[in-house]
Design an enzyme around this catalytic site. Structure first.
Site, mmCIF file in Angstrom:
data_model
loop_
_atom_site.group_PDB
_atom_site.id
_atom_site.type_symbol
_atom_site.label_atom_id
_atom_site.label_comp_id
_atom_site.label_asym_id
_atom_site.label_seq_id
_atom_site.Cartn_x
_atom_site.Cartn_y
_atom_site.Cartn_z
ATOM 1 N N ASN A 4 -3.595 21.918 -13.214
ATOM 2 C CA ASN A 4 -2.221 21.595 -13.619
ATOM 3 C C ASN A 4 -1.276 22.301 -12.654
ATOM 4 O OD1 ASN A 4 0.251 21.330 -14.887
ATOM 5 N ND2 ASN A 4 -0.264 22.655 -16.621
ATOM 6 N N TRP A 5 -0.625 21.518 -11.815
ATOM 7 C CA TRP A 5 0.245 22.122 -10.780
ATOM 8 C C TRP A 5 1.615 22.507 -11.329
ATOM 9 C CZ3 TRP A 5 -0.718 18.113 -6.224
ATOM 10 C CH2 TRP A 5 -2.084 18.124 -5.915
ATOM 11 N N LYS A 6 1.893 22.143 -12.558
ATOM 12 C CA LYS A 6 3.196 22.434 -13.187
ATOM 13 C C LYS A 6 4.327 21.978 -12.253
ATOM 14 C CE LYS A 6 0.989 26.108 -15.699
ATOM 15 N NZ LYS A 6 1.099 27.367 -16.417
ATOM 16 N N HIS A 18 0.900 20.958 -23.838
ATOM 17 C CA HIS A 18 0.741 22.242 -23.149
ATOM 18 C C HIS A 18 1.657 23.266 -23.829
ATOM 19 C CE1 HIS A 18 0.980 25.332 -20.073
ATOM 20 N NE2 HIS A 18 -0.163 24.845 -19.613
ATOM 21 N N GLU A 23 3.648 25.307 -22.746
ATOM 22 C CA GLU A 23 5.020 25.347 -22.200
ATOM 23 C C GLU A 23 5.857 24.210 -22.767
ATOM 24 O OE1 GLU A 23 3.787 25.541 -18.099
ATOM 25 O OE2 GLU A 23 2.932 27.504 -18.500
ATOM 26 N N GLU A 52 -6.141 26.957 -24.911
ATOM 27 C CA GLU A 52 -5.418 27.829 -23.996
ATOM 28 C C GLU A 52 -4.650 28.889 -24.781
ATOM 29 O OE1 GLU A 52 -4.677 25.817 -20.006
ATOM 30 O OE2 GLU A 52 -3.054 25.202 -21.308
ATOM 31 N N GLY A 56 -1.178 32.388 -17.214
ATOM 32 C CA GLY A 56 -0.338 32.935 -16.144
ATOM 33 C C GLY A 56 -0.159 34.441 -16.214
ATOM 34 N N SER A 76 -5.721 31.864 -17.014
ATOM 35 C CA SER A 76 -6.088 32.753 -15.910
ATOM 36 C C SER A 76 -7.539 32.580 -15.458
ATOM 37 C CB SER A 76 -5.803 34.211 -16.288
ATOM 38 O OG SER A 76 -4.423 34.388 -16.551
ATOM 39 N N GLY A 108 -4.183 26.672 -14.049
ATOM 40 C CA GLY A 108 -2.807 26.648 -13.570
ATOM 41 C C GLY A 108 -2.726 27.257 -12.177
ATOM 42 N N GLY A 109 -2.422 28.540 -12.115
ATOM 43 C CA GLY A 109 -2.165 29.223 -10.844
ATOM 44 C C GLY A 109 -3.221 29.002 -9.776
HETATM 45 C C1 PEP Z 1 -2.160 26.592 -17.733
HETATM 46 O O1 PEP Z 1 -0.963 26.646 -17.575
HETATM 47 O O2 PEP Z 1 -2.651 25.623 -18.306
HETATM 48 C C2 PEP Z 1 -2.957 27.703 -17.255
HETATM 49 C C3 PEP Z 1 -4.134 27.856 -17.767
HETATM 50 O O3 PEP Z 1 -2.383 28.524 -16.308
HETATM 51 P P1 PEP Z 1 -3.095 29.759 -15.574
HETATM 52 O O4 PEP Z 1 -4.443 29.284 -15.090
HETATM 53 O O5 PEP Z 1 -2.188 30.102 -14.455
HETATM 54 O O6 PEP Z 1 -3.226 30.855 -16.583
#
Ligand code: PEP
Length: 252
Positions: A9-11, A96, A98, A168, A174, A214, A235-236
């Site tokens: 997920n590139w957000k 998600h 967010e 999640e 993050g 993460s 994510g990251g």
């Molecule tokens: C996400 O936003 O779905 C996520 C898991 O981010 P990260 O891997 O950066 O924690």
């Protein structure tokens, strides 16, 4: 055999050129280096879904980060599941944390979005997860049960086969804090059991349940060794080809 799926997920990140470069790097690296059978999904900002969808191939697919629940109409700034489908994507993230936190998306709204995704023959990646406060007062199972039941329990058994669940924990997104493999496995088994009670074992055994929070190449191997963890929503670490492809390669 349930599918193993690693989704990135590139957000709200990357210029168009950078997104194209990342897509082509990941597609080439997966095709050259990855010998396993897990599926990879690239989930760019919606503006780039069309272009990314035209570049993916083999076991690499594309998706969108959100959609509106209606088919079309006067909803300025929104995109529908039908539009995502018409651009060649196959997955849509729904709910998600967010979206829940910053855009006020409720389980009831998300249930409608899931319907829209499935009506367009796309796969929904339905996110759930507790906050730190909820875990600290031991309310996480209650919260997860509401998120799963209110978002998904209206589906038929057939429809549920087109849903991926992503667990999640909000406190791990993050933050660099990953749930331990034991903590994640405990919740994944809980979710699978909820799905079993509602849809039966034939369905629940085949639902892909991803872990997100993460995930990096160095914790992915252990997380993926747990029996109910069927991949990751990343994510990251999905913003760079090497770190993302190394997570995919951790799924044997
Ligand atoms: C996400 O936003 O779905 C996520 C898991 O981010 P990260 O891997 O950066 O924690």
């Amino acid at each position: 055999m349930r599918k193993k799926i690693i989704a990135g997920n590139w957000k709200m990140n990357k210029s168009f050129d950078d997104a194209m470069a990342l897509t082509s790097e990941v597609v080439n690296m997966i095709n050259d280096e990855y010998k396993g059978s897990a599926l990879t999904v690239l989930i760019p900002p919606s503006l780039y879904v069309n272009s990314v969808s035209r570049m993916v191939k083999g076991n690499v697919f594309s998706g969108a980060q959100n959609c509106h629940q209606e088919v079309s109409g006067a909803f300025t700034g929104e995109i529908s599941a039908a539009m995502i489908k018409s651009c060649g994507a196959e997955y849509v993230i729904i709910g998600h944390s967010e979206r829940r936190q910053y855009f006020g998306e409720t389980n009831a709204l998300l249930a409608k979005k899931v319907d829209s995704v499935l009506a367009n023959n796309l796969t929904a990646i339905y996110c759930c997860g507790e906050t730190l406060e909820e875990r600290e007062v031991n309310k996480h199972f209650e919260v997860l049960k509401s998120q799963i039941s209110e978002g998904l329990f209206h589906l038929t058994n057939e429809q549920m086969q087109h849903v991926v669940v992503a667990y999640e924990p909000v406190w791990a997104i993050g933050t660099g804090k990953t749930a331990s493999t034991a903590q994640a496995q405990e919740v994944h088994a809980f979710i699978r059991n909820l799905l079993k009670e509602k849809f039966g074992a034939a369905v629940s055994d085949n639902v892909t349940i991803q872990y997100g929070g993460s995930v990096k190449a160095d914790n992915a191997v252990e997380l993926f060794s747990a029996p109910d963890i069927d991949g990751a929503l990343v994510g990251g670490a999905a913003l760079q080809s090497r770190s993302f492809v190394d997570i995919v390669k951790a799924m044997k």
